[in-house]
Design an enzyme around this catalytic site. Structure first.
Site, PDB file in Angstrom:
ATOM      1  N   ASP A   1      -9.254   3.845   0.397  1.00 45.18           N
ATOM      2  CA  ASP A   1      -7.852   3.446   0.516  1.00 45.18           C
ATOM      3  C   ASP A   1      -7.038   4.731   0.447  1.00 45.18           C
ATOM      4  O   ASP A   1      -6.909   5.342  -0.616  1.00 45.18           O
ATOM      5  CB  ASP A   1      -7.493   2.483  -0.632  1.00 45.18           C
ATOM      6  CG  ASP A   1      -5.994   2.156  -0.677  1.00 45.18           C
ATOM      7  OD1 ASP A   1      -5.237   2.621   0.198  1.00 45.18           O
ATOM      8  OD2 ASP A   1      -5.595   1.429  -1.610  1.00 45.18           O
TER       9      ASP A   1
ATOM     10  N   LYS B   1       1.365  10.247   3.983  1.00 47.11           N
ATOM     11  CA  LYS B   1       1.049   9.099   4.847  1.00 47.11           C
ATOM     12  C   LYS B   1       2.247   8.684   5.700  1.00 47.11           C
ATOM     13  O   LYS B   1       2.085   8.154   6.797  1.00 47.11           O
ATOM     14  CB  LYS B   1       0.594   7.927   3.968  1.00 47.11           C
ATOM     15  CG  LYS B   1       0.025   6.739   4.725  1.00 47.11           C
ATOM     16  CD  LYS B   1      -0.538   5.721   3.739  1.00 47.11           C
ATOM     17  CE  LYS B   1      -1.054   4.473   4.414  1.00 47.11           C
ATOM     18  NZ  LYS B   1      -1.663   3.555   3.427  1.00 47.11           N
TER      19      LYS B   1
ATOM     20  N   GLU C   1      -5.311  -2.858   5.852  1.00 46.05           N
ATOM     21  CA  GLU C   1      -5.283  -3.044   4.393  1.00 46.05           C
ATOM     22  C   GLU C   1      -5.310  -4.524   3.979  1.00 46.05           C
ATOM     23  O   GLU C   1      -6.086  -4.895   3.095  1.00 46.05           O
ATOM     24  CB  GLU C   1      -4.073  -2.319   3.799  1.00 46.05           C
ATOM     25  CG  GLU C   1      -4.287  -0.801   3.795  1.00 46.05           C
ATOM     26  CD  GLU C   1      -3.010   0.007   3.602  1.00 46.05           C
ATOM     27  OE1 GLU C   1      -1.971  -0.580   3.224  1.00 46.05           O
ATOM     28  OE2 GLU C   1      -3.040   1.229   3.836  1.00 46.05           O
TER      29      GLU C   1
ATOM     30  N   ASP D   1       1.955  -6.756  -0.695  1.00 44.39           N
ATOM     31  CA  ASP D   1       1.545  -5.418  -1.139  1.00 44.39           C
ATOM     32  C   ASP D   1       2.767  -4.585  -1.535  1.00 44.39           C
ATOM     33  O   ASP D   1       3.500  -4.108  -0.670  1.00 44.39           O
ATOM     34  CB  ASP D   1       0.761  -4.746   0.006  1.00 44.39           C
ATOM     35  CG  ASP D   1       0.222  -3.359  -0.385  1.00 44.39           C
ATOM     36  OD1 ASP D   1       0.640  -2.814  -1.428  1.00 44.39           O
ATOM     37  OD2 ASP D   1      -0.624  -2.838   0.365  1.00 44.39           O
TER      38      ASP D   1
HETATM   39  P1  ADP Z   1       0.390   2.988  -2.773  1.00 42.04           P
HETATM   40  O1  ADP Z   1      -0.299   1.848  -2.118  1.00 42.04           O
HETATM   41  O2  ADP Z   1       1.797   3.189  -2.286  1.00 42.04           O
HETATM   42  O3  ADP Z   1      -0.406   4.247  -2.730  1.00 42.04           O
HETATM   43  P2  ADP Z   1      -0.185   1.899  -5.447  1.00 42.04           P
HETATM   44  O4  ADP Z   1      -0.703   0.582  -5.036  1.00 42.04           O
HETATM   45  O5  ADP Z   1      -1.154   2.824  -6.063  1.00 42.04           O
HETATM   46  O6  ADP Z   1       0.624   2.632  -4.301  1.00 42.04           O
HETATM   47  O7  ADP Z   1       1.030   1.622  -6.465  1.00 42.04           O
HETATM   48  C1  ADP Z   1       1.669   2.621  -7.144  1.00 42.04           C
HETATM   49  C2  ADP Z   1       2.841   2.052  -7.902  1.00 42.04           C
HETATM   50  O8  ADP Z   1       2.392   1.081  -8.856  1.00 42.04           O
HETATM   51  C3  ADP Z   1       3.617   3.089  -8.683  1.00 42.04           C
HETATM   52  O9  ADP Z   1       5.013   2.901  -8.495  1.00 42.04           O
HETATM   53  C4  ADP Z   1       3.231   2.769 -10.115  1.00 42.04           C
HETATM   54  O10 ADP Z   1       4.243   3.141 -11.025  1.00 42.04           O
HETATM   55  C5  ADP Z   1       3.082   1.271 -10.072  1.00 42.04           C
HETATM   56  N1  ADP Z   1       2.300   0.751 -11.198  1.00 42.04           N
HETATM   57  C6  ADP Z   1       1.067   1.138 -11.588  1.00 42.04           C
HETATM   58  N2  ADP Z   1       0.690   0.463 -12.704  1.00 42.04           N
HETATM   59  C7  ADP Z   1       1.718  -0.361 -13.019  1.00 42.04           C
HETATM   60  C8  ADP Z   1       1.950  -1.307 -14.071  1.00 42.04           C
HETATM   61  N3  ADP Z   1       1.068  -1.513 -15.032  1.00 42.04           N
HETATM   62  N4  ADP Z   1       3.131  -1.982 -14.068  1.00 42.04           N
HETATM   63  C9  ADP Z   1       4.047  -1.762 -13.113  1.00 42.04           C
HETATM   64  N5  ADP Z   1       3.894  -0.893 -12.125  1.00 42.04           N
HETATM   65  C10 ADP Z   1       2.750  -0.196 -12.058  1.00 42.04           C
HETATM   66 MG    MG Z   2      -1.587   0.735  -1.051  1.00 39.25          MG
END
Ligand code: ADP
Ligand code: MG
Length: 619
Positions: A23, A87, A187, A211
Site C-alpha cells: 500500500d 503520491k 485500493e 477511506d
Molecule cells: P494514507 O492512506 O493517506 O496514507 P492512513 O490511512 O495511513 O493515510 O491514515 C493516516 C491518518 O490517520 C493520519 O491523519 C493519522 O493521524 C490518522 N490516524 C491514525 N491513527 C489514528 C487514531 N487512532 N485515531 C484517529 N486518527 C488516526
Molecule cells: Mg490509504
C-alpha cells in the site's frame, strides 16, 4: 501445486518466491505478505513499526536519502529538503497541481506545464517516480530483512480513480525500486479482499469502501460478481483527511490561549510542535475522553465532545460525498450490503458512528483500517502466484477507449466497464485513392465527438501500398492489460505493414475531469446523437462526391453531355449544402445524386461485362 522450499535462515517451510502486497499511501506506506499459515500479515521489521511514513529526507550535502519516521523528524527543521505527499504528484503535470502548489514546502518545477512534474532540491531534479521508488525500496528492504529472503515481485495498490498516467507512474516506480510489479490493484478492491469479500465466486454483493486517510478522502461503490470488481462510482475530496482534524485542534488551542499572531511568531516552530501534539491528542481521543498536555505554556488539553464539535463539519462533508457517490451509482443506502472502513482516520469514533448512521447499518471495522489495503494486496499477490486457483479477479476500465474516424467521430473499441485484461479490434480502410499513410488517433472518453474526449496517443501507419480507396484492410487492435494500461497495434493486412505503440500519456486527467467526462456524456447524450448524425451524413456526402467525381472522370464516354451537366449540378448542390445543412437536407441531396447516377453505374457495368465476354471466345 505450489512449490515449497525451506528457508535456511529460519528453518521454516516457505512457499517459493514470495510476492508482497504494497500500500503506497499519501501519508503512510506498508507491506504485507501471506505467512506460512496462509494468513495475510503486515511486516513489522525489527520493531520499527508497521507504518512507514511516506516521507523522504534528501540530504543536500551528500545526496543521501532517508525514508519513514527518521525523515519525518526533518519536517520541522528542514522542510525544503523533506518530501511528503509525493503520491499527489505521481503521474501529474504541473498544470494538474498548480492550484495547490502552496501545499508543498519543497520546490516544484513549473517551467513546462504539459509534462510530468519534477521536484527541485538544491540543483538536483527528482521525478515523483524516483521519489516513490525510494519509498518502495525502503519497503522492499524491510520485507527482505524481516522475511530473510529476497523480495522481487509485488502487487501495488492505487486509488480507484487513478488514471492511466498515474498507474503507469506507479508501475515505473516499482520497476525503479527493483520490483517486478505483477499487478496494480485498486485500493477499495484490496480492502474488500482483506474482508474476504469477492473470494467466493457465487456471491454477489454491492459494497461501499469509505477511506479517510491523512489528507484524502475516497468513497467507492463496488459491485462484486463472479470475481469481477466493478467500480460503480467513486467520489471524494483530495484535500480532506485526518490532517484537517489536527488543524482544527491547533486552531482551537491557539484561540483559547489568547496569543496574538505577533506573539505566536516569537515561538519559532511552535506550529509544528503543536501539530504533533494535536495528532497525538486526536489519536488519544479515539479511545479516551480527555487529553491533557501543554507546550511552552500553551494549554493543550481537549475533551472528546469538544473535539467532535470541531470536526463535525469535515465529517459531514464526507457524508455528502457518499450521497453523491450513491446517486451516481443509482443506489440508495439500503442497497449497500457492507461498508468497509479504510484509513487511519476512521478510528475516530465520530467518523465511524456517522458513517454507520448514514448507511443505516454497522460498518466493517474489525481489521486495522490502516492495514486493510496492504493485507488485501497480499491476498491478491497470493492469487497471482497461483495459490488460490479457484479465484479470478478482474477490474474494469472506467472510461471507453477508441479511435477517431471520419468527421472527428469517436469509434469506441473497448467500451467503459469492460473487464480487464481485454482485447478488441476492428477493421478500417482508407478514404482516398493511393493513400499510403494512415493517422491513428487514440482517445478515452464517453462522448461521440473526439474533440470532447481526451487524446491518449497518435501515430502514423506508414508504407501502406498505394491502392484504390476502400481496398486496404487495416486492423486496429487494442490490448488493455490488467493494470489498465493500453497497447495499440495497427496492421495493414494485404501488405503486413505494422505499427505498435504503448500508450503513455504525458500527463493525466484530474479526478474531477474523469468525473466531468462521465457526467457530460450523460447530459450531452441528446446533443451528441444529433451531432453525430449530421457528421455521419456529411461524411457520407463527401464520400458520395468523391465517388461521383471519380466516376465522371473515368467514364465520361458513357454519358451524354446533358447527363454530365445534370450530374455536376446535383454534385454542386450537395457540395454547397454539406458545411451548414441539416442531416435531412444533406441526405436528400445524397439521395437525389444517387438516384440520378445509379443507371449510369449499371450501364458501365454492362459495358464492362460485355467487353469481358467479347474478350473470351465462347465455343
Ligand atoms: P494514507 O492512506 O493517506 O496514507 P492512513 O490511512 O495511513 O493515510 O491514515 C493516516 C491518518 O490517520 C493520519 O491523519 C493519522 O493521524 C490518522 N490516524 C491514525 N491513527 C489514528 C487514531 N487512532 N485515531 C484517529 N486518527 C488516526
Ligand atoms: Mg490509504
Amino acid at each position: 501445486m505450489a512449490k515449497i522450499s525451506i528457508n535456511l535462515a529460519t528453518g521454516s517451510l516457505q512457499k517459493e518466491d514470495i510476492i508482497v502486497g504494497i500500500d503506497l499511501g499519501t501519508t503512510n506506506s506498508l507491506v504485507a505478505f501471506i505467512n506460512p499459515e496462509n494468513h495475510p500479515q503486515v511486516i513489522n521489521d525489527a520493531g520499527k513499526g508497521v507504518l512507514v511514513p511516506s516521507i523522504i529526507h534528501l540530504n543536500p550535502q551528500n545526496g543521501e536519502s532517508i525514508v519513514g519516521n527518521d525523515a519525518k523528524a526533518h519536517l520541522i527543521e528542514d522542510p525544503e529538503h523533506t518530501i511528503f505527499s509525493v503520491k499527489r504528484l505521481l503521474g501529474r503535470s504541473y498544470k494538474d497541481i498548480e492550484h495547490y502548489q502552496n501545499f508543498f514546502s519543497y520546490k516544484i518545477v513549473d517551467d513546462d506545464n504539459e509534462t510530468l512534474v519534477k521536484v527541485k532540491i538544491e540543483d538536483k531534479y527528482y521525478s515523483p517516480i524516483e521519489l516513490s521508488a525510494m519509498i518502495l525500496k525502503e519497503l522492499k528492504a524491510r520485507a527482505e530483512h524481516a522475511l530473510k529472503t529476497p523480495v522481487n515481485r509485488a502487487v501495488i495498490t492505487v486509488p480507484a480513480y487513478f488514471n492511466d498516467s498515474q498507474r503507469q507512474a506507479t508501475r515505473d516506480a516499482g520497476k525503479l525500486a527493483g520490483l517486478d510489479v505483477l499487478r496494480i490493484v485498486n485500493e477499495p478492491t484490496s480492502a474488500s479482499l482483506a474482508y474476504g469479500i469477492g473470494l467466493n465466486p457465487e456471491e454477489e454483493r454491492t459494497i461501499a469502501v469509505y477511506d479517510l486517510g491523512g489528507g484524502t478522502f475516497d468513497i467507492s461503490i463496488l459491485k462484486i460478481q463472479n470475481g469481477i470488481f466493478e467500480v460503480l462510482a467513486t467520489n471524494g475530496d483530495t484535500f480532506l483527511g485526518g490532517d484537517d482534524f489536527d488543524r482544527a485542534i491547533i486552531e482551537f488551542w491557539i484561540k483559547r490561549s489568547g496569543l496574538t499572531a505577533e506573539e505566536l511568531k516569537q515561538y519559532k516552530e511552535i506550529r509544528q510542535v503543536l501539530r504533533l501534539k494535536a495528532e497525538e491528542a486526536k489519536k488519544h481521543l479515539s479511545f479516551n475522553e480527555q487529553y491533557n498536555n501543554d507546550v511552552q505554556g500553551i494549554d493543550c488539553s481537549i475533551d472528546k465532545s469538544t473535539f467532535e464539535e470541531l470536526i463535525k463539519p469535515k465529517v459531514d462533508q464526507t457524508l455528502s460525498c457518499c450521497k453523491n457517490a450513491l446517486a451516481d451509482a443509482g443506489l440508495k443506502p439500503e442497497n449497500i450490503d457492507s461498508i468497509i472502513m479504510v484509513g487511519g482516520s476512521t478510528r475516530t469514533p465520530l467518523v465511524k458512528n456517522s458513517v454507520s448512521t448514514f448507511f443505516g447499518k454497522s460498518v466493517n471495522d474489525s481489521l486495522n483500517p490502516d492495514e486493510v489495503v496492504a493485507l488485501g494486496a497480499a491476498i491478491q499477490a497470493d492469487i497471482l502466484a497461483g495459490n488460490r486457483k479457484d479465484i479470478l479477479l478482474l477490474d474494469v476500465t472506467p472510461l471507453s477507449l477508441g479511435v477517431e474516424t471520419m468527421g472527428g467521430l469517436m469509434d469506441v473499441i473497448i467500451p467503459r466497464n469492460s473487464k480487464v485484461p481485454t482485447k478488441a479490434g476492428r477493421q478500417y480502410t482508407t478514404a482516398v485513392d493511393g493513400q499510403v499513410n494512415m493517422k491513428i488517433s487514440v482517445y478515452q472518453g464517453e462522448r461521440d465527438l473526439v474533440k470532447d474526449n481526451r487524446k491518449l496517443a497518435e501515430f502514423d501507419l506508414k508504407g501502406i501500398p498505394a491502392m484504390p480507396a476502400g481496398l486496404p484492410k487495416v486492423d486496429i487492435n487494442f490490448l488493455l492489460n490488467a493494470d489498465g494500461i493500453l497497447t495499440v497495434q495497427a496492421v495493414e493486412l494485404r501488405s503486413g505493414v505494422k505499427q505498435q505503440v504503448e500508450v503513455k500519456p504525458t500527463y493525466g486527467l484530474t479526478d474531477a475531469e474523469v468525473e466531468q467526462m462521465l457526467l457530460d456524456s450523460v447530459s450531452h447524450a441528446k446533443d451528441d446523437v444529433a451531432q453525430r448524425m449530421v457528421i455521419e451524413a456529411r461524411t457520407e456526402g463527401e464520400q458520395m462526391l468523391y465517388t461521383a467525381e471519380r466516376f465522371i472522370k473515368n467514364n465520361a464516354q458513357f454519358l451524354s453531355e446533358e447527363e454530365q451537366i445534370h450530374t455536376i449540378k446535383l454534385m454542386e448542390e450537395l457540395k454547397s449544402i454539406l458545411p451548414e445543412g441539416s442531416k435531412d437536407e444533406i441526405l436528400s441531396k445524397i439521395d437525389a445524386l444517387n438516384e440520378y447516377t445509379r443507371p449510369f453505374a449499371e450501364r458501365v457495368m454492362d459495358v464492362a461485362i460485355s467487353k469481358a465476354m467479347k474478350g473470351k471466345s465462347i465455343e
